[in-house]
Design an enzyme around this catalytic site. Structure first.
Site, mmCIF file in Angstrom:
data_model
loop_
_atom_site.group_PDB
_atom_site.id
_atom_site.type_symbol
_atom_site.label_atom_id
_atom_site.label_comp_id
_atom_site.label_asym_id
_atom_site.label_seq_id
_atom_site.Cartn_x
_atom_site.Cartn_y
_atom_site.Cartn_z
ATOM 1 N N SER A 27 43.601 2.223 3.397
ATOM 2 C CA SER A 27 43.842 3.262 2.386
ATOM 3 C C SER A 27 45.213 3.912 2.595
ATOM 4 O O SER A 27 45.872 4.296 1.619
ATOM 5 C CB SER A 27 42.725 4.307 2.387
ATOM 6 O OG SER A 27 42.783 5.118 3.527
ATOM 7 N N HIS A 123 47.713 9.568 12.991
ATOM 8 C CA HIS A 123 46.563 9.822 13.867
ATOM 9 C C HIS A 123 45.746 10.982 13.280
ATOM 10 O O HIS A 123 46.319 11.991 12.858
ATOM 11 C CB HIS A 123 47.064 10.185 15.272
ATOM 12 C CG HIS A 123 45.937 10.399 16.243
ATOM 13 N ND1 HIS A 123 45.242 9.344 16.805
ATOM 14 C CD2 HIS A 123 45.364 11.527 16.719
ATOM 15 C CE1 HIS A 123 44.298 9.828 17.603
ATOM 16 N NE2 HIS A 123 44.341 11.147 17.569
HETATM 17 C C1 GRF Z 1 42.928 6.682 9.604
HETATM 18 O O1 GRF Z 1 42.075 7.781 9.707
HETATM 19 C C2 GRF Z 1 43.917 6.692 10.722
HETATM 20 O O2 GRF Z 1 44.298 7.956 11.123
HETATM 21 C C3 GRF Z 1 43.108 6.029 11.804
HETATM 22 O O3 GRF Z 1 42.414 5.018 11.163
HETATM 23 C C4 GRF Z 1 42.203 5.375 9.805
HETATM 24 C C5 GRF Z 1 42.754 4.278 8.957
HETATM 25 O O4 GRF Z 1 42.356 4.332 7.645
HETATM 26 N N1 GRF Z 1 43.955 5.605 12.886
HETATM 27 P P1 GRF Z 1 42.913 3.305 6.557
HETATM 28 O O5 GRF Z 1 42.707 1.894 7.094
HETATM 29 O O6 GRF Z 1 44.353 3.612 6.323
HETATM 30 O O7 GRF Z 1 42.065 3.540 5.349
#
Ligand code: GRF
Length: 206
Positions: A27, A123
């Site tokens: 996402s 993060h």
């Molecule tokens: C996010 O919450 C990021 O902070 C964490 O993993 C998630 C990734 O989400 N490290 P996406 O794959 O970008 O939807």
């Protein structure tokens, strides 16, 4: 590849070429694609490459839908072979800036050094609080009233590089990790493009 520490890498006098490394649903890749489309209409930057350590990751599909080269590079127990292939791709596609977006692997200190100032991560906490895995769970367990997200430069440590953009999220009574992570994710989608703009304009450096 340039010597990482010889000169500040940004700004550059042309459209920057971005790569996104993602392990899962992608996402954040989606929000970065909206801000910096692969078709190149945003003068500051354009996404040119997607890499995933997971075969069949939805992030690879998103990349392919945007007509991007979207490559699975196995990580396995061989970080070195992942990094070798990933850096080959970064060179091949003349990438200027790498965005880790839900990339669930730790890159080597050598990789971070070679990409110093040109490697970002997102993060789901207000770093330096709650480094590492399951940051929303950690925030709930700690009983804090505010958490959030951080986009930061990647250095040799895990979640230790300089913060570029942070956005706050208030914890609600009865929050569980899924609800909190969802609200944090919405802020990540705003924070990441903002951080990329700041870095590419040379307004922040590690
Ligand atoms: C996010 O919450 C990021 O902070 C964490 O993993 C998630 C990734 O989400 N490290 P996406 O794959 O970008 O939807």
């Amino acid at each position: 590849m340039r010597d990482a520490r010889s000169a500040p890498p940004f700004p550059i006098r042309r459209q920057a070429r971005l790569a996104v490394f993602a392990s899962g649903r992608g996402s954040n890749l989606g929000s970065l694609l909206e801000a910096f489309p692969s078709t190149g209409e945003e003068p500051l930057a354009s996404i040119r490459l997607v890499v995933s350590d997971r075969d069949g990751a939805p992030a690879l599909e998103r990349g392919a839908e945007a007509s991007l080269p979207a490559e699975h590079v196995p990580f396995g127990r061989q970080r070195a072979s992942f990094e070798e292939r990933a850096e080959e791709l970064l060179r091949l596609h003349a990438i200027d800036l790498v965005c880790l977006a839900g990339f669930m692997r730790v890159l080597s200190p050598g990789f971070a050094e070679r990409w110093h100032g040109r490697l970002l991560n997102v993060h789901p906490s207000l770093l330096p609080a709650f480094r590492g895995l399951r940051a929303p769970e950690q925030a709930i367990a700690a009983g804090v009233s505010v958490s959030g997200c951080t986009v930061h430069f990647v250095d040799a440590g895990v979640d230790t590089g300089r913060a570029i953009v942070q956005r706050r999220v208030r914890l609600e009574p009865g929050d569980d990790a899924t609800a909190l992570a969802g609200r944090i994710l919405a802020e990540e989608h705003v924070a990441y493009p903002e951080a990329v703009r700041l870095v590419l304009r040379g307004e922040v450096s590690p």
